[in-house]
Design a protein around this motif. Sequence first.
Motif, PDB file in Angstrom:
ATOM      1  N   ASP A  63     -13.563 -10.805   1.968  1.00 38.74           N
ATOM      2  CA  ASP A  63     -12.310 -11.049   2.695  1.00 38.74           C
ATOM      3  C   ASP A  63     -12.309 -10.398   4.072  1.00 38.74           C
ATOM      4  O   ASP A  63     -11.458 -10.707   4.907  1.00 38.74           O
ATOM      5  N   HIS A  64     -13.268  -9.523   4.332  1.00 41.73           N
ATOM      6  CA  HIS A  64     -13.309  -8.829   5.622  1.00 41.73           C
ATOM      7  C   HIS A  64     -14.346  -9.389   6.587  1.00 41.73           C
ATOM      8  O   HIS A  64     -14.629  -8.770   7.619  1.00 41.73           O
ATOM      9  N   ARG A  65     -14.880 -10.557   6.305  1.00 46.80           N
ATOM     10  CA  ARG A  65     -15.920 -11.046   7.202  1.00 46.80           C
ATOM     11  C   ARG A  65     -15.373 -11.370   8.599  1.00 46.80           C
ATOM     12  O   ARG A  65     -16.078 -11.178   9.595  1.00 46.80           O
ATOM     13  N   ASP A  66     -14.128 -11.822   8.699  1.00 51.09           N
ATOM     14  CA  ASP A  66     -13.548 -12.070  10.027  1.00 51.09           C
ATOM     15  C   ASP A  66     -13.244 -10.755  10.738  1.00 51.09           C
ATOM     16  O   ASP A  66     -13.336 -10.664  11.965  1.00 51.09           O
ATOM     17  N   THR A  67     -12.878  -9.731   9.974  1.00 52.01           N
ATOM     18  CA  THR A  67     -12.649  -8.408  10.556  1.00 52.01           C
ATOM     19  C   THR A  67     -13.962  -7.846  11.087  1.00 52.01           C
ATOM     20  O   THR A  67     -14.007  -7.255  12.177  1.00 52.01           O
ATOM     21  N   ARG A  68     -15.032  -8.029  10.322  1.00 55.62           N
ATOM     22  CA  ARG A  68     -16.342  -7.572  10.787  1.00 55.62           C
ATOM     23  C   ARG A  68     -16.763  -8.321  12.053  1.00 55.62           C
ATOM     24  O   ARG A  68     -17.363  -7.741  12.967  1.00 55.62           O
ATOM     25  N   GLN A  69     -16.440  -9.607  12.114  1.00 60.30           N
ATOM     26  CA  GLN A  69     -16.759 -10.374  13.326  1.00 60.30           C
ATOM     27  C   GLN A  69     -15.985  -9.823  14.523  1.00 60.30           C
ATOM     28  O   GLN A  69     -16.519  -9.763  15.643  1.00 60.30           O
ATOM     29  N   LEU A  70     -14.752  -9.391  14.310  1.00 61.59           N
ATOM     30  CA  LEU A  70     -13.963  -8.767  15.376  1.00 61.59           C
ATOM     31  C   LEU A  70     -14.654  -7.497  15.862  1.00 61.59           C
ATOM     32  O   LEU A  70     -14.704  -7.232  17.072  1.00 61.59           O
ATOM     33  N   GLY A 191     -10.173   3.230  24.085  1.00 60.48           N
ATOM     34  CA  GLY A 191     -10.740   2.911  22.783  1.00 60.48           C
ATOM     35  C   GLY A 191      -9.775   2.206  21.851  1.00 60.48           C
ATOM     36  O   GLY A 191      -8.580   2.087  22.130  1.00 60.48           O
ATOM     37  N   GLU A 192     -10.307   1.743  20.729  1.00 60.75           N
ATOM     38  CA  GLU A 192      -9.495   0.972  19.790  1.00 60.75           C
ATOM     39  C   GLU A 192      -9.869   1.306  18.351  1.00 60.75           C
ATOM     40  O   GLU A 192     -11.044   1.460  18.007  1.00 60.75           O
ATOM     41  N   LEU A 193      -8.839   1.405  17.517  1.00 63.10           N
ATOM     42  CA  LEU A 193      -8.998   1.685  16.094  1.00 63.10           C
ATOM     43  C   LEU A 193      -8.585   0.455  15.304  1.00 63.10           C
ATOM     44  O   LEU A 193      -7.490  -0.087  15.515  1.00 63.10           O
ATOM     45  N   ILE A 194      -9.451  -0.006  14.417  1.00 58.76           N
ATOM     46  CA  ILE A 194      -9.100  -1.086  13.497  1.00 58.76           C
ATOM     47  C   ILE A 194      -8.864  -0.464  12.140  1.00 58.76           C
ATOM     48  O   ILE A 194      -9.783   0.091  11.536  1.00 58.76           O
ATOM     49  N   PHE A 195      -7.635  -0.530  11.669  1.00 61.19           N
ATOM     50  CA  PHE A 195      -7.250   0.070  10.394  1.00 61.19           C
ATOM     51  C   PHE A 195      -6.910  -1.017   9.394  1.00 61.19           C
ATOM     52  O   PHE A 195      -6.196  -1.969   9.713  1.00 61.19           O
ATOM     53  N   SER A 196      -7.426  -0.875   8.183  1.00 58.04           N
ATOM     54  CA  SER A 196      -7.162  -1.877   7.155  1.00 58.04           C
ATOM     55  C   SER A 196      -6.955  -1.214   5.806  1.00 58.04           C
ATOM     56  O   SER A 196      -7.467  -0.117   5.548  1.00 58.04           O
ATOM     57  N   THR A 197      -6.200  -1.886   4.947  1.00 63.29           N
ATOM     58  CA  THR A 197      -6.018  -1.431   3.572  1.00 63.29           C
ATOM     59  C   THR A 197      -5.820  -2.643   2.674  1.00 63.29           C
ATOM     60  O   THR A 197      -5.274  -3.663   3.107  1.00 63.29           O
ATOM     61  N   GLN A 211       3.728   6.968  18.781  1.00 62.64           N
ATOM     62  CA  GLN A 211       2.972   7.336  19.990  1.00 62.64           C
ATOM     63  C   GLN A 211       1.750   6.456  20.191  1.00 62.64           C
ATOM     64  O   GLN A 211       1.055   6.583  21.195  1.00 62.64           O
ATOM     65  N   LEU A 212       1.514   5.540  19.242  1.00 57.25           N
ATOM     66  CA  LEU A 212       0.380   4.633  19.328  1.00 57.25           C
ATOM     67  C   LEU A 212       0.855   3.197  19.540  1.00 57.25           C
ATOM     68  O   LEU A 212       1.961   2.835  19.147  1.00 57.25           O
ATOM     69  N   THR A 213       0.008   2.382  20.158  1.00 54.01           N
ATOM     70  CA  THR A 213       0.285   0.959  20.313  1.00 54.01           C
ATOM     71  C   THR A 213      -0.358   0.234  19.137  1.00 54.01           C
ATOM     72  O   THR A 213      -1.572   0.306  18.939  1.00 54.01           O
ATOM     73  N   ILE A 214       0.464  -0.471  18.348  1.00 57.64           N
ATOM     74  CA  ILE A 214       0.000  -1.051  17.089  1.00 57.64           C
ATOM     75  C   ILE A 214       0.258  -2.551  17.065  1.00 57.64           C
ATOM     76  O   ILE A 214       1.360  -3.007  17.349  1.00 57.64           O
ATOM     77  N   ASP A 215      -0.780  -3.305  16.708  1.00 55.22           N
ATOM     78  CA  ASP A 215      -0.676  -4.765  16.625  1.00 55.22           C
ATOM     79  C   ASP A 215      -1.143  -5.217  15.252  1.00 55.22           C
ATOM     80  O   ASP A 215      -2.292  -4.982  14.867  1.00 55.22           O
ATOM     81  N   ASP A 216      -0.252  -5.845  14.484  1.00 52.40           N
ATOM     82  CA  ASP A 216      -0.589  -6.338  13.155  1.00 52.40           C
ATOM     83  C   ASP A 216      -1.389  -7.635  13.291  1.00 52.40           C
ATOM     84  O   ASP A 216      -0.873  -8.644  13.759  1.00 52.40           O
ATOM     85  N   ILE A 217      -2.652  -7.605  12.882  1.00 56.72           N
ATOM     86  CA  ILE A 217      -3.527  -8.779  13.001  1.00 56.72           C
ATOM     87  C   ILE A 217      -3.918  -9.324  11.624  1.00 56.72           C
ATOM     88  O   ILE A 217      -4.905 -10.062  11.503  1.00 56.72           O
ATOM     89  N   HIS A 233      -5.595  -8.209   2.028  1.00 54.30           N
ATOM     90  CA  HIS A 233      -5.674  -6.987   2.823  1.00 54.30           C
ATOM     91  C   HIS A 233      -4.682  -7.071   3.980  1.00 54.30           C
ATOM     92  O   HIS A 233      -4.191  -8.147   4.317  1.00 54.30           O
ATOM     93  N   ARG A 234      -4.384  -5.905   4.555  1.00 53.12           N
ATOM     94  CA  ARG A 234      -3.581  -5.816   5.784  1.00 53.12           C
ATOM     95  C   ARG A 234      -4.449  -5.178   6.841  1.00 53.12           C
ATOM     96  O   ARG A 234      -5.301  -4.339   6.536  1.00 53.12           O
ATOM     97  N   CYS A 235      -4.226  -5.546   8.097  1.00 53.55           N
ATOM     98  CA  CYS A 235      -5.107  -5.045   9.164  1.00 53.55           C
ATOM     99  C   CYS A 235      -4.347  -4.904  10.470  1.00 53.55           C
ATOM    100  O   CYS A 235      -3.509  -5.758  10.818  1.00 53.55           O
ATOM    101  N   TRP A 236      -4.647  -3.831  11.216  1.00 52.92           N
ATOM    102  CA  TRP A 236      -3.982  -3.558  12.484  1.00 52.92           C
ATOM    103  C   TRP A 236      -4.995  -3.124  13.542  1.00 52.92           C
ATOM    104  O   TRP A 236      -5.987  -2.464  13.231  1.00 52.92           O
ATOM    105  N   ARG A 237      -4.728  -3.498  14.785  1.00 53.99           N
ATOM    106  CA  ARG A 237      -5.449  -2.956  15.938  1.00 53.99           C
ATOM    107  C   ARG A 237      -4.572  -1.886  16.551  1.00 53.99           C
ATOM    108  O   ARG A 237      -3.392  -2.129  16.867  1.00 53.99           O
ATOM    109  N   ILE A 238      -5.127  -0.704  16.756  1.00 55.07           N
ATOM    110  CA  ILE A 238      -4.351   0.458  17.203  1.00 55.07           C
ATOM    111  C   ILE A 238      -5.005   1.070  18.435  1.00 55.07           C
ATOM    112  O   ILE A 238      -6.213   1.298  18.456  1.00 55.07           O
TER     113      ILE A 238
END
Length: 242
Positions: A63-70, A191-197, A211-217, A233-238
């Motif tokens: 399910d994370h193959r598109d996240t890995r591509q990102l 820099g950028e943090l990709i967080f997923s759960t 204090q962070l800029t968060i985008d739900d992707i 899964h849920r995923c965010w760019r931070i």
Amino acid sequence: MQIIPEVFEVPVTQVALKVRKKQRGKEQYEAQAAKNQRIEVRENGLRFWVNLTDYLDTGLFLDHRDTRQLVRDLAKGKDFLNLFSYTGSASVYAAAGQAKSTTSVDMSNTYLSWAEDNMHLNGFVSGQHRYVRANCIEWLQQAIEDDKRYGLIFLDPPTFSNSSRMEGVFDIQRDHVALIKQAAALLTIDGELIFSTNRRDFELDTDALSQLTIDDISVTTIPRDFERNKKIHRCWRIKLAV
């Protein structure tokens, strides 16, 4: 299980079935066999080892193959940090995306060795790729003290852990704010943090992370074959707030 071998025209002996049960209390997923039979698979032009028998999970979360591509798309020229790296598939994608370096951190020697094998399978063997056996939470604290910086971080922690190799119990819902803040402290300015759960009922505490800029992707990272289950899964760019 009766229909699958017929449809795909494969012997029943070559179909693997896993049952994921809800874990309670001190229960942990354990190794289910010790056949050590690895199979090479390909995803988006990259190669990975999977094991269909010895563990509940195969070594590659589909399910994370598109996240890995990102990760591959964002990694060029950046120092990449893969926390709770498991078998290092995100590190393989970062290296394929011409990351300046990769650092994979996990508590398991088995998974770190697997991650290194995956990297070598794709020709990534230079000293710019590091594998660190450590409790990620403790490692983050030390990395902050050492003033380490990364241009791209992938953070996909377990939902729950009471591993004997770490103190206390980790719970992603309870502990995610502190974890994200620590990881974000290692980001470069741009820099950028990709967080997923994959916790089904997870709620991100955006107020505590204001204090962070968060985008739900989440929607854009779920492949079509998983769309029937939007909570896979849920995923965010931070990013650091400017």
